[in-house]
Design a protein around this motif. Structure first.
Motif, PDB file in Angstrom:
ATOM      1  N   UNK A   1       0.864  -1.290   0.280  1.00 36.82           N
ATOM      2  CA  UNK A   1      -0.054   0.231  -0.064  1.00 36.82           C
ATOM      3  C   UNK A   1       0.970   1.210  -0.236  1.00 36.82           C
ATOM      4  N   UNK A   2       0.755   1.962  -1.166  1.00 35.20           N
ATOM      5  CA  UNK A   2       1.962   3.371  -1.697  1.00 35.20           C
ATOM      6  C   UNK A   2       1.190   4.710  -1.815  1.00 35.20           C
ATOM      7  N   UNK A   3       1.240   5.416  -0.454  1.00 39.70           N
ATOM      8  CA  UNK A   3       0.959   6.654  -0.757  1.00 39.70           C
ATOM      9  C   UNK A   3      -0.829   7.052  -1.378  1.00 39.70           C
ATOM     10  N   UNK A   4      -1.461   6.002  -0.380  1.00 42.69           N
ATOM     11  CA  UNK A   4      -3.127   6.236  -0.463  1.00 42.69           C
ATOM     12  C   UNK A   4      -3.218   6.953   0.260  1.00 42.69           C
TER      13      UNK A   4
ATOM     14  N   UNK B   1       3.791   2.223   2.927  1.00 37.50           N
ATOM     15  CA  UNK B   1       4.672   3.627   2.345  1.00 37.50           C
ATOM     16  C   UNK B   1       4.164   4.490   2.320  1.00 37.50           C
ATOM     17  N   UNK B   2       4.571   5.452   2.977  1.00 38.77           N
ATOM     18  CA  UNK B   2       3.564   7.313   2.812  1.00 38.77           C
ATOM     19  C   UNK B   2       2.001   7.341   3.073  1.00 38.77           C
ATOM     20  N   UNK B   3       0.933   6.066   3.789  1.00 41.79           N
ATOM     21  CA  UNK B   3       0.195   6.277   3.396  1.00 41.79           C
ATOM     22  C   UNK B   3      -0.155   7.157   4.612  1.00 41.79           C
ATOM     23  N   UNK B   4      -1.498   7.850   4.486  1.00 38.88           N
ATOM     24  CA  UNK B   4      -2.158   8.661   5.372  1.00 38.88           C
ATOM     25  C   UNK B   4      -3.393   8.438   5.310  1.00 38.88           C
ATOM     26  N   UNK B   5      -3.969   8.594   6.114  1.00 42.58           N
ATOM     27  CA  UNK B   5      -5.462   8.656   7.543  1.00 42.58           C
ATOM     28  C   UNK B   5      -5.166   9.373   8.029  1.00 42.58           C
TER      29      UNK B   5
ATOM     30  N   UNK C   1       7.727  -3.513  11.604  1.00 42.84           N
ATOM     31  CA  UNK C   1       9.372  -2.530  12.313  1.00 42.84           C
ATOM     32  C   UNK C   1       8.137  -1.543  11.087  1.00 42.84           C
ATOM     33  N   UNK C   2       8.194  -0.841  12.046  1.00 42.89           N
ATOM     34  CA  UNK C   2       7.590   1.411  12.214  1.00 42.89           C
ATOM     35  C   UNK C   2       8.958   2.377  11.771  1.00 42.89           C
ATOM     36  N   UNK C   3       8.922   2.529  10.850  1.00 44.10           N
ATOM     37  CA  UNK C   3       9.975   3.888  10.796  1.00 44.10           C
ATOM     38  C   UNK C   3       9.208   5.388  10.066  1.00 44.10           C
TER      39      UNK C   3
ATOM     40  N   UNK D   1       5.414  -0.738   7.921  1.00 44.79           N
ATOM     41  CA  UNK D   1       5.513   0.425   7.739  1.00 44.79           C
ATOM     42  C   UNK D   1       6.684   1.824   8.428  1.00 44.79           C
ATOM     43  N   UNK D   2       6.394   2.420   6.926  1.00 39.93           N
ATOM     44  CA  UNK D   2       7.394   3.893   6.549  1.00 39.93           C
ATOM     45  C   UNK D   2       6.722   4.859   5.904  1.00 39.93           C
TER      46      UNK D   2
END
Length: 623
Positions: free
Chosen positions: A378-381, A409-413, A468-470, A436-437
């Motif tokens: 999931x990227x940039x959603x 990667x780069x997910x915004x909620x 992993x969460x960075x 999660x990055x």
């Protein structure tokens, strides 16, 4: 009707058809180009002016008729004219007309649009057909399709099937595009494309602005379902087939908008672009493998792409199944108002990139991932979550480990739900690895307090799941809730609650300065492994420059800060007190001071008492 033929008394059946068709090709392409702008291939050269085309025909007889369906079939090229221009298919100016040339040498069948067989012949030995002169794409109106009314649904079904029968790619490139002009095209039976290559259904597309409700209803071509429960478009074992620039409207009755599946052959390289799918009773896009998508013996369904789409309403926006479903990509899509799931992945390999989700408040989750889904990225959603859960993973308790990591990667909620429980942005209770990055989780208001709930079960011996969460951020009440069930949790945090300590240690050669490790309501478990020969390698915790700092972010009296166990408690360190050994619960809050005289053994007696209070000894001495 009035015959408008221009005669040529010197012509005969030996007239050079190749030369004439070269001239008429430019005229035919001009007729088609006026309606094919949105679907046209930019590589096709512009057609010459109409006056030039007519001049090029020279003395070739030209006849005008009103319709293809009736008038052209009554015309004989060997008697009246070698060229006929039809004003329409069923009625004049319905868009189905065109330029036709008489070919006395062919005996091919009538396809209802590009090859027309006259109802009468010139003689018993004369064979001839009217051949439509065109270049580029096919137009459904050439085969009798009409827009605007549900009464045309049956004839549209027939026209589309006729067009599909003709849409055989020329050299495998762009020969099978079927164009639907602007308008509403009612259909009542499934459009089925089976084992074809490079067949594309296309419309003008490009209407409205993505994300603005209803914009596509006004300026695009829409297929509107007028039948009973069923699938609107079905691709079966197709290669490089697609839908471009169309709307599929299920009318609230159709079960599935678009289905992609396999039969006895693979389905690869198919695509949807600039497509709107709405008002389905069940599913917008269904990606399945065979009749039983759970079986791994089916043929591959691979490298299929969905770009710039809008899925509105229905129970599920996208559903994918199948162990052999590989590298499905959903990109730049919009998922809105689904009642169960925006996307539901029950198997296979998927990438969801730069998509927007806003499911209905009653939905179970905006995205659901089953245990059999092999690889999910999931990227940039972006999400505006109204339902209880944004991302839900099927809980698992078996020792089966998913082979690939799930990547965010780069997910915004932006989590907007303020009622109900549990409110979760991410609910991960599944075997496998999770990374999660650079994600941003926003509760919108602190009282919403949505959780990133991470509770992976035990994965099995020597292969625990890794989380992993960075570089993620938690805003306005959003927080991590870590609760491993007999498993391991590893996390690298950048921002969260409570606040991080002020120091910035270096952790390992591959992590940069300033990286921190945080466990909020969780555990850090270091598990020994062996070298394959039964020898325990042990666990080593080492620091650069010899500093290991353990510092609480808040004080809790009576609670342990550090506990060391080995068949029982060996060492403890309380929040509000000092160290203790072997389970003692009354260790002093400050460093003990030994008092008394050495000469009369008072100091020794006091020392024994102080050591016992720390739990280091049991004082069994007597006076």
């Amino acid at each position: 009707m009035k015959d408008q033929s221009k005669s040529n008394p010197e012509r005969g059946d030996e007239f050079n058809l190749g030369v004439r068709r070269t001239f008429l090709g430019s005229l035919g392409s001009l007729v088609g180009a006026s309606v094919l702008g949105g679907c046209a291939d930019p590589a096709i050269e512009e057609s010459p002016p109409l006056s030039t085309s007519l001049a090029a025909i020279g003395t070739t007889p030209v006849k005008w008729v009103d319709t293809v369906e009736v008038d052209l079939r009554k015309s004989l090229g060997c008697v009246e004219s070698e060229v006929v221009i039809a004003r329409g298919f069923a009625v004049a100016n319905d868009g189905g007309g065109g330029v036709f040339s008489w070919d006395p040498s062919t005996s091919s069948g009538d396809d209802g649009g590009t090859v027309i067989v006259p109802t009468i012949q010139c003689g018993a030995t004369v064979i001839g057909r009217w051949i439509r002169i065109y270049s580029g794409h096919l137009d459904v109106r050439w085969f009798g399709a009409r827009a605007g009314s549900s009464t045309y649904a049956a004839q549209n079904d027939i026209a589309i099937q006729r067009a599909l029968a003709v849409a055989t790619p020329v050299g495998g490139v762009d020969g099978g595009r079927i164009f639907f002009p602007q308008g509403t095209w009612h259909v009542s039976s499934t459009i089925v494309i089976t084992k074809d290559d490079s067949v594309v259904l296309c419309g003008p597309g490009g209407a409205g602005t993505w994300g603005s409700a209803g914009a596509y209803d006004h300026r695009s071509a829409k297929l509107l379902w007028s039948g009973g429960a069923g699938t609107m478009v079905d691709f079966a074992s197709t290669m490089r087939c697609g839908i471009v620039g169309l709307m599929l409207d299920g009318g609230g009755v159709a079960t599935v908008g678009f289905r992609l599946r396999t039969t006895d052959a693979p389905a690869k390289g198919n695509f949807l672009e600039d497509v709107v799918i709405s008002n389905l009773a069940s599913t917008g896009i269904a990606v399945h493998v065979g009749n039983d998508p759970t079986e791994s013996v089916n043929h591959d369904l691979a490298f299929n792409t969905f770009k710039r789409f809008w899925l509105n309403g229905g129970a599920i926006g996208v559903q994918q199944e199948g162990n052999q479903t590989v590298s499905t990509v959903f990109e730049d899509g919009v998922f809105t108002s689904q009642l169960q799931h925006g996307a539901r992945f029950l198997g296979g390999d998927i990438t969801v990139s730069r998509c927007f989700f806003c499911a209905d408040a009653s939905a179970v989750a905006e995205v659901y991932v089953a245990a059999k889904a092999q690889y999910a990225r999931f990227v940039g959603n972006t999400h505006e979550t109204e339902c209880l859960t944004t991302y839900a993973f099927e809980p698992t308790t078996s020792t089966l480990l998913r082979p690939m990591a799930t990547l965010f990667l780069g997910v915004r909620v932006l989590y907007r739900r303020s009622t109900g429980s549990p409110r979760r942005i991410l609910d991960f209770q599944q075997n496998g690895h999770l990374t999660l990055v650079s994600c941003t989780f926003d509760g919108e208001v602190t009282s919403n307090a949505p959780a990133v709930h991470l509770a992976p079960p035990l994965m099995g011996y020597a292969d625990a799941g890794l989380i992993q969460e960075i570089g993620c951020r938690y805003l306005n009440g959003a927080h991590a809730s870590v609760n491993p069930v007999a498993g391991a949790y590893t996390s690298l945090y950048s921002n969260g609650s409570p606040a991080m300590p002020t120091y910035t240690p270096i952790m390992g050669e591959h992590l940069t300065t300033g990286t921190r490790m945080k466990f909020h309501n969780g555990q850090l478990q270091l598990q020994d492994n062996n070298n394959g020969s039964g020898a325990v390698l042990g666990t080593r915790l080492s620091t650069y420059l010899g500093q290991l700092i353990i510092e609480p972010t808040e004080s809790r009296d009576g609670a342990y800060l550090v506990v060391v166990r080995n068949n029982g408690i060996v060492f403890t360190l309380n929040h509000g007190g000092g160290p203790g050994f072997y389970g003692t619960t009354s260790q002093p809050a400050t460093r003990p001071t030994v008092t008394g005289s050495r000469g009369d053994n008072a100091a020794l007696a006091d020392l024994l008492t102080k050591l016992a209070s720390l739990g280091l000894i049991n004082d069994g001495t007597t006076a």
